[in-house]
Enzyme design. Structure first.
Site, mmCIF file in Angstrom:
data_model
loop_
_atom_site.group_PDB
_atom_site.id
_atom_site.type_symbol
_atom_site.label_atom_id
_atom_site.label_comp_id
_atom_site.label_asym_id
_atom_site.label_seq_id
_atom_site.Cartn_x
_atom_site.Cartn_y
_atom_site.Cartn_z
ATOM 1 C CG HIS A 193 -1.975 1.045 1.201
ATOM 2 N ND1 HIS A 193 -1.714 2.380 1.419
ATOM 3 C CD2 HIS A 193 -3.312 0.954 0.976
ATOM 4 C CE1 HIS A 193 -2.839 3.063 1.332
ATOM 5 N NE2 HIS A 193 -3.823 2.227 1.053
ATOM 6 C CG ASP A 204 -9.861 3.306 0.708
ATOM 7 O OD1 ASP A 204 -10.215 2.801 1.776
ATOM 8 O OD2 ASP A 204 -8.704 3.696 0.484
ATOM 9 C CG HIS A 205 -10.707 6.034 3.691
ATOM 10 N ND1 HIS A 205 -9.577 6.780 3.923
ATOM 11 C CD2 HIS A 205 -10.396 4.773 4.090
ATOM 12 C CE1 HIS A 205 -8.629 6.015 4.439
ATOM 13 N NE2 HIS A 205 -9.103 4.780 4.534
ATOM 14 C CG HIS A 249 -7.259 0.376 -1.170
ATOM 15 N ND1 HIS A 249 -6.552 0.601 -0.010
ATOM 16 C CD2 HIS A 249 -7.420 -0.961 -1.252
ATOM 17 C CE1 HIS A 249 -6.289 -0.554 0.583
ATOM 18 N NE2 HIS A 249 -6.801 -1.516 -0.167
ATOM 19 C CB CYS A 271 -4.371 3.592 -2.170
ATOM 20 S SG CYS A 271 -5.557 4.599 -1.248
ATOM 21 C CE1 TYR A 283 -12.010 1.085 5.329
ATOM 22 C CE2 TYR A 283 -11.088 2.502 7.025
ATOM 23 C CZ TYR A 283 -10.939 1.775 5.861
ATOM 24 O OH TYR A 283 -9.721 1.744 5.220
#
Length: 355
Positions: free
Chosen positions: A206, A318-319, A273, A244, A332
């Site tokens: 990552h 993702d987020h 991500h 990401c 999340y």
């Protein structure tokens, strides 16, 4: 492409039965959060997690993360013990059918934000970063702020017991150069990757989040040039990237579609991500809803690049923001990530239909 969804176990307010109802989501991205960093993940605990996930009609093939002990990043003599433990964990994960093991090589801090509950004009809450604030507080103040904002939720990569020895750990990194950290990462990969090759497991690195130095700590997984150097240092299909978009994209010099085409053509992206953010200035941003018009990334071009390189790996929304009065772990919650999954699938379907 396989859509997966991160889940934090039985104490996660997001339930597996709800994740199962999101169109297109095939599996869970999971981990064992009760095993201290550096210890071997017991096979029986892994199998218990796998059985729980599969009982809800979902797959468990991606782990995020098996965190790397600081002694490995520091290159201490004690790293031998922790590398051997990491190998044993990979063996156990492979026995459970795990295909992807996500990790990062950020010293001391994992991902970093300065506000976990930044209020947007529509009433939603999101995570926010301001580098000027980071430059004007101490690491100890940042940890205290993160812990307070977490509202009793466990934050991935922020183990409070580990961070209790923050000052000692920071002092150990004094004088470490980026090149030193790179050499320690290569040492780790040369030990781990041959095990992964034998077991058909891929390590997915990552990027640093954010992709620049914080508190004078070295960071090396920050741009295309550095990532390519890492991948070529141990040139193996098992040495891959967890790309990401949010981590890399907040540095406007990083062209995300270009990076996807480059590393995707090398078949070295195993996990994606996908998240968006809104830049408010130099090294200042908040995390937005996924659609392009909500943030600073062109999601259309990003998904187009993934489609063009024939990406067939794992991807998770993702987020997300915290919306609709949900009580959730920052970044999340269920609702905004579910909206993101549907948006991503819509873009993918549009490109597939054109074919």
């Amino acid at each position: 492409m396989k859509i997966v969804f991160r889940w934090f176990g039985d104490d996660d307010p997001v339930k597996l039965e709800h994740i199962r109802q999101i169109p297109g989501v095939e599996g869970i991205v999971g981990a064992l959060f009760d095993v201290p960093v550096g210890e071997v993940w017991p096979l029986e605990k892994i199998m218990k997690l796998k059985a729980k996930v599969e009982s809800h009609g979902l797959k468990l093939e991606v782990i995020e993360s098996v965190n790397v002990h600081e002694d490995i990043k520091l290159g201490l003599p004690t790293r031998r013990k922790y590398i051997d433990n990491y190998k044993d964990t990979i063996v156990n994960l492979a026995k459970a059918g795990i295909k992807i093991v996500t990790y990062n090589f950020m010293p001391v801090f994992d991902w970093l934000r300065t506000d976990l509950r930044y209020k947007l004009c529509d009433g939603s809450e999101t995570m926010y970063y301001d580098d000027e604030l980071v430059r004007n507080i101490t690491p100890k103040q940042l940890v205290a702020m993160m812990k307070q904002n977490a509202a009793n939720f466990v934050l991935p990569g922020w183990e409070w017991d580990r961070l209790a020895e923050l000052e000692k750990t920071l002092n150990m990194y004094g004088g470490m150069r980026e090149e030193d950290l790179f050499e320690n990462l290569v040492y780790f990969l040369k030990e781990i990757v041959p095990v992964c090759e034998q077991l058909n497991v891929k390590m997915a690195l990552h990027p640093d989040d954010p992709p620049w130095s914080v508190f004078n700590l070295p960071r090396i997984v920050t741009c295309q040039e550095n990532i390519e150097r890492i991948l070529k240092s141990v040139d193996s299909p098992s040495n891959t990237l967890a790309l990401c978009t949010g981590s890399l994209g907040v540095n406007t010099k990083n062209d995300i579609p270009k990076m996807i085409r480059h590393f995707g053509s090398m078949k070295r992206i195993s996990f994606v991500h996908l998240r968006n953010f809104k830049l408010l200035g130099e090294r200042k941003f908040y995390e937005s809803a996924h659609p392009s018009f909500c943030g600073s990334l062109d999601m259309f071009q990003i998904v187009k690049a993934l489609h063009e390189v024939g990406y067939d790996g794992y991807l998770r929304p993702d987020h997300g923001r915290t919306i609709w009065n949900e009580k959730a772990r920052p970044g999340y919650g269920l609702y905004d990530r579910a909206l993101g999954a549907c948006y991503i699938l819509g873009l993918w379907e549009a490109f597939s239909s054109k074919d």
